[in-house]
Design a protein around this motif. Structure first.
Motif, short mmCIF file in Angstrom:
data_model
loop_
_atom_site.label_atom_id
_atom_site.label_comp_id
_atom_site.label_asym_id
_atom_site.label_seq_id
_atom_site.Cartn_x
_atom_site.Cartn_y
_atom_site.Cartn_z
N MET A 288 0.84 -1.19 0.00
CA MET A 288 0.00 0.00 0.00
C MET A 288 0.88 1.25 0.00
SD MET A 288 -2.90 1.64 0.18
CE MET A 288 -4.19 0.52 0.71
N ASN A 289 1.89 1.23 0.85
CA ASN A 289 2.83 2.35 0.95
C ASN A 289 3.55 2.57 -0.37
OD1 ASN A 289 4.91 4.14 2.43
ND2 ASN A 289 6.17 2.47 1.65
N MET A 290 3.96 1.49 -1.04
CA MET A 290 4.69 1.61 -2.29
C MET A 290 3.85 2.28 -3.36
SD MET A 290 7.70 0.81 -3.74
CE MET A 290 7.63 2.46 -4.45
N SER A 291 2.56 1.98 -3.40
CA SER A 291 1.68 2.60 -4.40
C SER A 291 1.57 4.11 -4.18
CB SER A 291 0.29 1.96 -4.34
OG SER A 291 0.35 0.60 -4.70
N ILE A 292 1.48 4.51 -2.92
CA ILE A 292 1.36 5.94 -2.61
C ILE A 292 2.66 6.67 -2.98
CG2 ILE A 292 1.10 7.61 -0.73
CD1 ILE A 292 -0.75 5.55 0.64
N LEU A 293 3.81 6.08 -2.66
CA LEU A 293 5.08 6.69 -3.01
C LEU A 293 5.28 6.74 -4.53
CD1 LEU A 293 7.59 5.32 -0.33
CD2 LEU A 293 6.58 7.60 -0.49
N ALA A 294 4.78 5.71 -5.23
CA ALA A 294 4.87 5.72 -6.69
C ALA A 294 4.05 6.87 -7.27
CB ALA A 294 4.40 4.38 -7.26
N ALA A 295 2.89 7.15 -6.66
CA ALA A 295 2.07 8.28 -7.12
C ALA A 295 2.82 9.59 -6.91
CB ALA A 295 0.74 8.29 -6.38
N ILE A 296 3.47 9.74 -5.74
CA ILE A 296 4.25 10.96 -5.47
C ILE A 296 5.39 11.09 -6.48
CG2 ILE A 296 5.74 12.11 -3.80
CD1 ILE A 296 4.11 10.78 -1.59
N ALA A 297 6.10 9.98 -6.73
CA ALA A 297 7.20 10.00 -7.70
C ALA A 297 6.69 10.36 -9.09
CB ALA A 297 7.90 8.64 -7.73
N GLY A 298 5.52 9.85 -9.45
CA GLY A 298 4.94 10.18 -10.75
C GLY A 298 4.62 11.65 -10.88
N ILE A 299 4.09 12.24 -9.80
CA ILE A 299 3.78 13.67 -9.80
C ILE A 299 5.07 14.49 -9.93
CG2 ILE A 299 2.94 15.56 -8.34
CD1 ILE A 299 0.92 13.51 -7.18
N VAL A 300 6.10 14.09 -9.17
CA VAL A 300 7.38 14.81 -9.20
C VAL A 300 8.00 14.75 -10.59
CG1 VAL A 300 9.77 14.68 -8.38
CG2 VAL A 300 7.88 14.55 -6.74
N PHE A 301 8.02 13.57 -11.19
CA PHE A 301 8.65 13.43 -12.51
C PHE A 301 7.85 14.16 -13.58
CE2 PHE A 301 9.62 11.29 -16.50
CZ PHE A 301 11.01 11.24 -16.46
N THR A 302 6.53 14.04 -13.53
CA THR A 302 5.69 14.69 -14.53
C THR A 302 5.85 16.21 -14.46
OG1 THR A 302 4.07 12.89 -14.41
CG2 THR A 302 3.32 14.97 -15.35
N SER A 307 5.21 17.66 -18.82
CA SER A 307 4.44 16.96 -19.84
C SER A 307 4.20 15.52 -19.38
CB SER A 307 5.18 16.94 -21.18
OG SER A 307 6.36 16.17 -21.09
N CYS A 308 3.23 14.88 -20.00
CA CYS A 308 3.00 13.47 -19.71
C CYS A 308 2.80 12.74 -21.03
CB CYS A 308 1.79 13.28 -18.80
SG CYS A 308 0.22 13.74 -19.55
N SER A 309 3.27 11.50 -21.08
CA SER A 309 3.13 10.68 -22.27
C SER A 309 3.14 9.22 -21.86
CB SER A 309 4.27 10.95 -23.26
OG SER A 309 5.49 10.44 -22.76
N THR A 310 2.90 8.35 -22.81
CA THR A 310 2.87 6.91 -22.52
C THR A 310 4.26 6.35 -22.24
OG1 THR A 310 2.98 6.49 -24.91
CG2 THR A 310 0.79 6.53 -23.89
N MET A 311 5.31 7.12 -22.54
CA MET A 311 6.69 6.63 -22.35
C MET A 311 7.19 6.86 -20.93
SD MET A 311 7.27 5.32 -25.21
CE MET A 311 8.99 4.91 -24.94
N ILE A 312 6.50 7.67 -20.14
CA ILE A 312 6.94 7.94 -18.77
C ILE A 312 6.94 6.65 -17.95
CG2 ILE A 312 6.18 9.01 -16.60
CD1 ILE A 312 5.47 11.48 -18.12
N GLY A 313 7.94 6.49 -17.13
CA GLY A 313 7.98 5.36 -16.20
C GLY A 313 8.72 4.15 -16.70
N ASN A 314 9.11 4.12 -17.96
CA ASN A 314 9.84 2.96 -18.47
C ASN A 314 11.19 2.81 -17.77
OD1 ASN A 314 7.93 2.14 -20.37
ND2 ASN A 314 8.72 3.49 -21.96
N GLY A 315 11.40 1.68 -17.13
CA GLY A 315 12.66 1.42 -16.45
C GLY A 315 12.77 1.97 -15.04
N PHE A 316 11.72 2.64 -14.55
CA PHE A 316 11.79 3.21 -13.20
C PHE A 316 11.97 2.13 -12.14
CE2 PHE A 316 9.56 7.60 -13.72
CZ PHE A 316 10.45 7.91 -14.72
#
Length: 387
Positions: A288-302, A307-316
């Motif tokens: 559960m914690n990992m999902s929340i931190l992944a959302a934060i990381a996604g916000i930070v990176f975006t 910008s956002c695209s389908t290529m974001i997150g590859n290899g993270f």
């Protein structure tokens, strides 16, 4: 000298990786003609690699459940970015409402991952692989082939902005320097108090000269880092977010019952269960914690990419897992710390930044990171066998 050898042996893996960090920095400093340590590049390093540190923090908790990992974090970052782009840019929704929706979705994803692992005993790599496929596909569905750019300014300020200078320095961001000095004072005071408590209970402590030298060096590094940021635009807002997350999770793992339960499950899951620890509850909380931190990381990176695209997150997920094992995670011995994950993330981040400055292609960068990861794991195995 004996105290120094004892200190090095006690934290051999992390100390070894700190040396590696210094060597990598010096190598790129020479080969890039000093670009790597320029104030602007140091600020860029912080903003470029914040997502790696955030993901590595959560991934370390996953690894401490017995070597498990979360393969879905890259897709979750992309899915968070896709939702933010569609709703903020495409629909014009309020930034704070969209952030609440993203965290709500992250909680639901955490329920899916944690519930399938803890309740239905699905192996973590299978459960998170399924989530990886689901939410990578979900990203394509949400975006419909559209890449959204130009996020609202109040969203960008959350992660790409810099804290204001309350002292109005001309050529130096005084507020950042003040924060650096206060940080040094707090760290030294806490270290002294901890040393005194150990002496009070007749526990072993390092000699005073070694203790003083250690904290003089640490304080010098903090002040140099603060000065480098102050010479550019000051402290990035995202650095505060990262520091809060690292300190919070370090405290949880080292000072709370929940942290001790996690280490107990890592050391011997059956023994932990027999001692009254609910191992399924620990697994559920971790994912559960990992999902929340992944959302934060996604916000930070975006926000950093604007910008956002389908290529974001590859290899993270690969970077996060590599950072943990490079930083000393060892499920076989039940070891691993958030500080270690931070060191590993620094290695990954500096390698990425240095090779990018040199214009090295991404495929070669992947090979280099793989070699570093393999070397770190071999070092861990040799250390465990006393070699």
């Amino acid at each position: 000298m004996q105290d120094f050898k004892t200190l090095m042996k006690k934290h051999a893996r992390q100390n070894g990786m700190l040396v590696v960090v210094v060597v990598i920095i010096l190598f790129f400093q020479i080969i890039t003609d000093g670009v790597i340590l320029r104030p602007m590049n140091i600020a860029n390093l912080v903003m470029q690699n914040a997502y790696v540190i955030i993901l590595a923090t959560g991934m370390m908790c996953c690894i401490l459940t017995g070597g498990n990992v979360d393969l879905s974090v890259g897709s979750l970052c992309a899915f968070s970015g896709a939702i933010s782009g569609l709703l903020m840019i495409g629909k014009g929704w309020n930034t704070w409402l969209v952030l609440l929706i993203i965290f709500g979705v992250a909680i639901l994803i955490g329920l899916l991952n944690g519930g399938s692992i803890a309740k239905f005993a699905v192996p973590p790599y299978i459960a998170t692989l399924a989530s990886q496929l689901i939410f990578r596909g979900g990203t394509y569905i949400v975006l419909q082939g559209v890449s959204y750019t130009s996020y609202p300014e109040n969203f960008l300020r959350l992660t790409t902005g810099f804290i204001p200078d309350f002292f109005s320095g001309a050529n130096l961001h005084i507020t950042t320097m003040v924060i650096g000095i206060i940080t040094c004072v707090i760290c030294v005071v806490l270290a002294v108090r901890k040393r005194e408590r150990k002496k009070k209970y007749n526990l072993e402590v390092t000699s005073l000269p070694l203790f003083a030298g250690q904290w003089i060096l640490i304080s010098a590094v903090i002040l140099w880092f603060s000065y480098s940021l102050a010479a550019y635009k000051g402290m990035p807002v995202v650095l505060i977010t990262v520091v809060i997350i690292v300190l919070l999770y370090s405290f949880i793992l080292e000072k709370t019952v929940a942290g001790r339960h996690l280490y107990a499950v890592c050391g011997n899951r059956n023994a932990a269960r027999l001692s009254g620890i609910n191992d399924n509850k620990v697994l559920f909380a971790v994912y559960m914690n990992m999902s929340i931190l992944a959302a934060i990381a996604g916000i930070v990176f975006t926000a950093r990419m604007n910008s956002c695209s389908t290529m974001i997150g590859n290899g993270f997920e690969g970077d996060a897992i590599a950072a943990c094992f490079i930083g000393g995670a060892s499920p076989a011995t039940g070891t691993g710390t958030i500080f270690g994950a931070l060191i590993g993330a620094l290695v990954i981040g500096i390698l990425n930044n240095g090779m990018s400055i040199l214009g090295i292609q991404s495929d070669v960068q992947m090979c280099v990171k793989g070699i570093v990861l393999m070397a770190a794991v071999i070092f861990d195995q040799m250390q465990r066998k006393g070699k």
